[in-house]
Design an enzyme around this catalytic site. Sequence first.
Site, PDB file in Angstrom:
ATOM      1  N   ILE A  12       0.840  -1.203   0.000  1.00 27.51           N
ATOM      2  CA  ILE A  12       0.000   0.000   0.000  1.00 27.51           C
ATOM      3  C   ILE A  12       0.878   1.257   0.000  1.00 27.51           C
ATOM      4  CG2 ILE A  12      -1.903   1.187   1.177  1.00 27.51           C
ATOM      5  CD1 ILE A  12      -2.577  -1.594   2.459  1.00 27.51           C
ATOM      6  N   PHE A  80       2.694   3.329   7.586  1.00 24.79           N
ATOM      7  CA  PHE A  80       2.277   2.018   7.082  1.00 24.79           C
ATOM      8  C   PHE A  80       3.070   0.887   7.720  1.00 24.79           C
ATOM      9  CE2 PHE A  80       1.594   4.676   3.202  1.00 24.79           C
ATOM     10  CZ  PHE A  80       0.277   4.364   2.932  1.00 24.79           C
ATOM     11  N   SER A 124      -7.164  -1.010  10.464  1.00 27.96           N
ATOM     12  CA  SER A 124      -7.785  -2.104   9.732  1.00 27.96           C
ATOM     13  C   SER A 124      -9.200  -2.351  10.243  1.00 27.96           C
ATOM     14  CB  SER A 124      -6.938  -3.361   9.962  1.00 27.96           C
ATOM     15  OG  SER A 124      -7.653  -4.502   9.570  1.00 27.96           O
ATOM     16  N   TYR A 148      -3.101  -9.658  15.816  1.00 26.91           N
ATOM     17  CA  TYR A 148      -2.879  -8.600  14.823  1.00 26.91           C
ATOM     18  C   TYR A 148      -3.895  -7.460  15.014  1.00 26.91           C
ATOM     19  CZ  TYR A 148      -3.242  -6.105  10.417  1.00 26.91           C
ATOM     20  OH  TYR A 148      -3.330  -5.118   9.475  1.00 26.91           O
ATOM     21  N   LYS A 152      -3.390  -3.370  16.122  1.00 28.39           N
ATOM     22  CA  LYS A 152      -3.919  -2.224  15.368  1.00 28.39           C
ATOM     23  C   LYS A 152      -4.779  -1.357  16.286  1.00 28.39           C
ATOM     24  CE  LYS A 152      -1.895  -2.548  11.725  1.00 28.39           C
ATOM     25  NZ  LYS A 152      -1.198  -1.450  11.060  1.00 28.39           N
ATOM     26  N   TYR A 176      -8.792   0.267   6.921  1.00 25.72           N
ATOM     27  CA  TYR A 176      -8.945  -0.315   5.584  1.00 25.72           C
ATOM     28  C   TYR A 176      -9.789  -1.566   5.676  1.00 25.72           C
ATOM     29  CZ  TYR A 176      -4.190   1.811   5.145  1.00 25.72           C
ATOM     30  OH  TYR A 176      -3.075   2.592   5.186  1.00 25.72           O
ATOM     31  N   PHE A 177     -10.620  -1.779   4.654  1.00 21.74           N
ATOM     32  CA  PHE A 177     -11.302  -3.060   4.519  1.00 21.74           C
ATOM     33  C   PHE A 177     -10.342  -3.995   3.737  1.00 21.74           C
ATOM     34  CE2 PHE A 177     -15.233  -3.000   6.886  1.00 21.74           C
ATOM     35  CZ  PHE A 177     -15.044  -1.775   7.496  1.00 21.74           C
ATOM     36  N   ASN A 178     -10.678  -4.537   2.609  1.00 24.24           N
ATOM     37  CA  ASN A 178      -9.776  -5.526   1.986  1.00 24.24           C
ATOM     38  C   ASN A 178      -9.084  -4.948   0.747  1.00 24.24           C
ATOM     39  OD1 ASN A 178     -11.688  -7.106   3.719  1.00 24.24           O
ATOM     40  ND2 ASN A 178     -10.421  -8.782   2.980  1.00 24.24           N
ATOM     41  N   ARG A 291     -11.791 -21.206   8.063  1.00 22.06           N
ATOM     42  CA  ARG A 291     -10.529 -20.801   8.687  1.00 22.06           C
ATOM     43  C   ARG A 291     -10.863 -20.241  10.066  1.00 22.06           C
ATOM     44  NH1 ARG A 291      -6.979 -16.421   5.373  1.00 22.06           N
ATOM     45  NH2 ARG A 291      -8.769 -15.116   5.917  1.00 22.06           N
ATOM     46  N   ASP A 294     -12.360 -16.499  11.188  1.00 24.25           N
ATOM     47  CA  ASP A 294     -13.002 -15.742  10.102  1.00 24.25           C
ATOM     48  C   ASP A 294     -14.443 -15.388  10.467  1.00 24.25           C
ATOM     49  OD1 ASP A 294     -10.910 -15.561   8.368  1.00 24.25           O
ATOM     50  OD2 ASP A 294     -11.655 -17.043   6.934  1.00 24.25           O
TER      51      ASP A 294
HETATM   52  P1  NAD Z   1       3.382  -4.695   3.466  1.00 27.10           P
HETATM   53  O1  NAD Z   1       3.957  -5.764   4.296  1.00 27.10           O
HETATM   54  O2  NAD Z   1       3.453  -4.825   1.985  1.00 27.10           O
HETATM   55  O3  NAD Z   1       4.034  -3.281   3.864  1.00 27.10           O
HETATM   56  C1  NAD Z   1       4.516  -3.003   5.147  1.00 27.10           C
HETATM   57  C2  NAD Z   1       5.947  -2.502   4.985  1.00 27.10           C
HETATM   58  O4  NAD Z   1       6.480  -2.214   6.290  1.00 27.10           O
HETATM   59  C3  NAD Z   1       6.871  -3.544   4.344  1.00 27.10           C
HETATM   60  O5  NAD Z   1       7.557  -2.956   3.247  1.00 27.10           O
HETATM   61  C4  NAD Z   1       7.820  -3.939   5.465  1.00 27.10           C
HETATM   62  O6  NAD Z   1       9.121  -4.257   4.982  1.00 27.10           O
HETATM   63  C5  NAD Z   1       7.812  -2.686   6.311  1.00 27.10           C
HETATM   64  N1  NAD Z   1       8.176  -2.936   7.721  1.00 27.10           N
HETATM   65  C6  NAD Z   1       7.743  -3.931   8.540  1.00 27.10           C
HETATM   66  N2  NAD Z   1       8.309  -3.823   9.746  1.00 27.10           N
HETATM   67  C7  NAD Z   1       9.104  -2.725   9.702  1.00 27.10           C
HETATM   68  C8  NAD Z   1       9.950  -2.098  10.648  1.00 27.10           C
HETATM   69  N3  NAD Z   1      10.096  -2.584  11.889  1.00 27.10           N
HETATM   70  N4  NAD Z   1      10.637  -0.995  10.268  1.00 27.10           N
HETATM   71  C9  NAD Z   1      10.522  -0.506   9.008  1.00 27.10           C
HETATM   72  N5  NAD Z   1       9.720  -1.054   8.068  1.00 27.10           N
HETATM   73  C10 NAD Z   1       9.022  -2.151   8.420  1.00 27.10           C
HETATM   74  O7  NAD Z   1       1.878  -4.488   3.929  1.00 27.10           O
HETATM   75  P2  NAD Z   1       0.726  -3.582   3.312  1.00 27.10           P
HETATM   76  O8  NAD Z   1      -0.340  -4.482   2.814  1.00 27.10           O
HETATM   77  O9  NAD Z   1       1.285  -2.549   2.408  1.00 27.10           O
HETATM   78  O10 NAD Z   1       0.180  -2.923   4.645  1.00 27.10           O
HETATM   79  C11 NAD Z   1       0.604  -1.649   5.082  1.00 27.10           C
HETATM   80  C12 NAD Z   1      -0.086  -1.334   6.396  1.00 27.10           C
HETATM   81  O11 NAD Z   1      -1.494  -1.407   6.208  1.00 27.10           O
HETATM   82  C13 NAD Z   1       0.254  -2.315   7.531  1.00 27.10           C
HETATM   83  O12 NAD Z   1       0.400  -1.561   8.720  1.00 27.10           O
HETATM   84  C14 NAD Z   1      -0.969  -3.206   7.607  1.00 27.10           C
HETATM   85  O13 NAD Z   1      -1.173  -3.684   8.914  1.00 27.10           O
HETATM   86  C15 NAD Z   1      -2.081  -2.239   7.188  1.00 27.10           C
HETATM   87  N6  NAD Z   1      -3.227  -2.933   6.613  1.00 27.10           N
HETATM   88  C16 NAD Z   1      -3.055  -3.763   5.538  1.00 27.10           C
HETATM   89  C17 NAD Z   1      -4.155  -4.448   5.018  1.00 27.10           C
HETATM   90  C18 NAD Z   1      -3.998  -5.410   3.861  1.00 27.10           C
HETATM   91  O14 NAD Z   1      -4.860  -6.270   3.681  1.00 27.10           O
HETATM   92  N7  NAD Z   1      -2.966  -5.302   3.037  1.00 27.10           N
HETATM   93  C19 NAD Z   1      -5.430  -4.277   5.587  1.00 27.10           C
HETATM   94  C20 NAD Z   1      -5.568  -3.411   6.658  1.00 27.10           C
HETATM   95  C21 NAD Z   1      -4.459  -2.747   7.173  1.00 27.10           C
HETATM   96  N1  UDP Z   2     -10.166 -17.011   1.735  1.00 27.92           N
HETATM   97  C1  UDP Z   2     -10.265 -18.260   1.133  1.00 27.92           C
HETATM   98  N2  UDP Z   2      -9.102 -18.862   0.716  1.00 27.92           N
HETATM   99  C2  UDP Z   2      -7.874 -18.297   0.854  1.00 27.92           C
HETATM  100  C3  UDP Z   2      -7.796 -17.014   1.470  1.00 27.92           C
HETATM  101  C4  UDP Z   2      -8.969 -16.420   1.905  1.00 27.92           C
HETATM  102  O1  UDP Z   2     -11.345 -18.806   0.983  1.00 27.92           O
HETATM  103  O2  UDP Z   2      -6.856 -18.903   0.459  1.00 27.92           O
HETATM  104  C5  UDP Z   2     -11.410 -16.330   2.154  1.00 27.92           C
HETATM  105  C6  UDP Z   2     -11.466 -15.987   3.636  1.00 27.92           C
HETATM  106  O3  UDP Z   2     -12.010 -17.080   4.353  1.00 27.92           O
HETATM  107  C7  UDP Z   2     -12.356 -14.735   3.635  1.00 27.92           C
HETATM  108  C8  UDP Z   2     -12.028 -14.067   2.308  1.00 27.92           C
HETATM  109  O4  UDP Z   2     -11.456 -15.083   1.485  1.00 27.92           O
HETATM  110  O5  UDP Z   2     -13.725 -15.107   3.601  1.00 27.92           O
HETATM  111  C9  UDP Z   2     -11.029 -12.918   2.449  1.00 27.92           C
HETATM  112  O6  UDP Z   2      -9.902 -13.394   3.169  1.00 27.92           O
HETATM  113  P1  UDP Z   2      -8.575 -12.549   3.304  1.00 27.92           P
HETATM  114  O7  UDP Z   2      -7.597 -13.368   4.094  1.00 27.92           O
HETATM  115  O8  UDP Z   2      -8.137 -12.070   1.956  1.00 27.92           O
HETATM  116  O9  UDP Z   2      -9.029 -11.259   4.110  1.00 27.92           O
HETATM  117  P2  UDP Z   2      -9.643 -11.115   5.596  1.00 27.92           P
HETATM  118  O10 UDP Z   2      -9.858 -12.459   6.178  1.00 27.92           O
HETATM  119  O11 UDP Z   2      -8.616 -10.324   6.301  1.00 27.92           O
HETATM  120  O12 UDP Z   2     -10.920 -10.371   5.412  1.00 27.92           O
END
Ligand code: NAD
Ligand code: UDP
Length: 338
Positions: A12, A80, A124, A148, A152, A176-178, A291, A294
């Site tokens: 992100i 992030f 999140s 986790y 957050k 964020y959602f998904n 899972r 979930d």
């Molecule tokens: P990502 O793992 O791709 O990015 C996180 C970055 O942080 C990585 O580049 C990693 O190397 C860096 N990092 C981790 N620990 C560190 C540290 N101690 N010092 C410096 N850098 C560090 O993940 P993302 O999907 O881009 O997510 C970014 C943020 O958004 C995270 O905080 C995550 O919890 C949050 N978030 C992600 C999602 C999702 O589904 N992707 C959903 C909700 C919230």
């Molecule tokens: N899911 C699945 N198979 C996978 C990964 C996820 O069926 O290999 C399903 C999971 O049970 C959920 C949805 O896909 O219903 C989204 O899951 P994800 O892990 O992407 O996001 P989150 O659980 O954080 O919403």
Amino acid sequence: MRVLVTGGAGYIGSHTIVELLRQGHDVCAVDNFDNSSPVVLDRIQELTNRTLTFHQTDIRDTAAMTDIVAGFAPDAVIHFAGLKAVGESEAEPLRYYDVNNGGTVSLLTAMDAAGCKRVVFSSSATVYGEPVYLPFDENHPCQPSNVYGRTKYFAEEILRNWQSATDGACAVLLRYFNPVGAHPSGRIGEDPRDVPNNLMPFVAQVAVGRRAALSVFGNDYGTHDGTGVRDYIHVVDLALAHIAALDFAARNEGTEAFNIGTGQGYSVLDMVSAFSRASGRDIPYKIESRRPGDIATSLADPSRANAQLGWRATHDLDDMCASTWNWQSTNPNGYGDG
Ligand code: NAD
Ligand code: UDP
């Protein structure tokens, strides 16, 4: 604006930096590459034709972070950096609290030293836990059901307490959602290190032939086809939400949480057929048991973000799948392809 981005090499973070640079902001990024590759930095600069400052640093190194924040003198920080795998967080809780909560304290300490008072934080929808009602609005109780989600939620509380103790400060908590999808160029995207935990990157790897079949985790939920329903949000829409949040933080004081989603839910099987359409490939799948942890349905009420940030998601499910496929098919091994 001068914007410091922690976790800037991540999925992100990289998409957000592209939008920041495109809009003329100056960016300094920090990342320790725990879950990312340095290749992404070249791709960002190539896409935007701009340079960014970068430090390979762990956010928990408060002395280094203090020097970085003082040296760059940002108007605001987007935070992030963190760990995000739910299963791993249950197995290694102390590491998750250390990085996600200790890291946040370290960053805020460095910001305090430099007098930086604006922060946008990656939270999140997992902070809500089991739904009491749907769609989730920002007043829904926060009862996260895994480590986790707790990290957050605690980070949100740390930011809230810091903001109330700091004159003129603003903390924007984006729940964020998904997040799914990739930049339309196909040059940057999501590149999970190991077996993907999330649905969309797993489906993409099945489509490209890296994995044999998707495991669908349960088809006995109370949803339209029995599989889990989620609110998927295109990563470019999500990136733009950060820019709207920076603008909000420049005009306001206080702590405000915003849901970042579309308000539209899709099931696992909806995602499989949409991805199959976008890629022209079959996505073999097998139904497996649920899972643990979930929930059946997660859905955002994004109206607060729509009204107060002036932000709205514009990319639809087809854009999400087409851009993911463009990234995955042109970079079958992610940034490992160089
Ligand atoms: P990502 O793992 O791709 O990015 C996180 C970055 O942080 C990585 O580049 C990693 O190397 C860096 N990092 C981790 N620990 C560190 C540290 N101690 N010092 C410096 N850098 C560090 O993940 P993302 O999907 O881009 O997510 C970014 C943020 O958004 C995270 O905080 C995550 O919890 C949050 N978030 C992600 C999602 C999702 O589904 N992707 C959903 C909700 C919230
Ligand atoms: N899911 C699945 N198979 C996978 C990964 C996820 O069926 O290999 C399903 C999971 O049970 C959920 C949805 O896909 O219903 C989204 O899951 P994800 O892990 O992407 O996001 P989150 O659980 O954080 O919403």
